[in-house]
Design a protein around this motif. Structure first.
Motif: not given
Length: 209
Positions: A127-153
């Motif tokens: 099927g089709a790829p995901a669309e982007r949600n425009p109503d979000v804040v763009m931030t830079a997330v620095t991820v240390a070893p063992g750490g994580s970052a998340v994106a809501e879908v």
């Protein structure tokens, strides 16, 4: 001479890019206890699949890419999973998180949207790829070893579309980190639509958990 120097400095300041002003977040080295919300690649088309229930953290397989060394996070140093948000059910859809964990030895940065699409057991896009949600804040997330970052879908139920969906079994979600042409697959057994006109996922940007 002082006036000329001042004018040159002002001109240089006017060339700064908007993204240079984006806030930066540092994630601790300890893995997050529960995933939160999250982002799409600037280069390739996205791949993705609805997530199974629960907050399982399933390993994903990288398909290439150089390991990050303090710059942008690359697929080769990441592990991907899909986690259902507590109380994430909505009318005809479910809110989940795309979780990228840094399994490398150096910190790296995630900024922007991931590319998502469903894949079958043979890792072919469904099927089709995901669309982007425009109503979000763009931030830079620095991820240390063992750490994580998340994106809501938000994943819409394929069954909502009846016969036009062309219901198809899905084995996982392909995830492209931002600005990376390599990808990972986060296992998720669900149903997708073979009809490429039906978009089942809407994704946000990466955030700290």
């Amino acid at each position: 001479m002082a006036a000329v120097a001042a004018g040159a400095a002002a001109g240089l300041a006017g060339c700064a890019q908007p993204q240079d002003l984006a806030p930066s977040t540092t994630v601790s080295s300890a893995p997050a206890s529960s995933p939160a919300a999250a982002g799409t690649p600037a280069a390739p088309a996205a791949d993705g699949t609805p997530a199974a229930t629960g907050t399982a953290t399933a390993a994903a397989t990288a398909t290439g890419g150089a390991v990050g060394t303090g710059g942008e996070c690359k697929a080769a140093q990441l592990k991907a999973s899909i986690a259902t948000q507590p109380g994430g059910g909505a009318a005809g859809s479910v809110y989940r998180n795309v979780v990228l964990e840094n399994i490398g030895s150096t910190a790296c940065t995630l900024r922007g949207y991931p590319g998502l699409s469903y894949v079958d057991a043979g890792r072919r896009q469904v099927g089709a790829p995901a669309e982007r949600n425009p109503d979000v804040v763009m931030t830079a997330v620095t991820v240390a070893p063992g750490g994580s970052a998340v994106a809501e879908v938000q994943q819409t139920n394929a069954q909502n579309y009846g016969d036009q969906c062309r219901l198809t079994d899905v084995a996982g979600v392909r995830v492209y980190p931002p600005n990376d042409t390599a990808s990972l697959v986060a296992p998720q057994a669900t149903a997708g639509c073979a009809n490429e006109q039906i978009v089942l996922m809407t994704v946000g940007t990466f955030q700290a958990p």
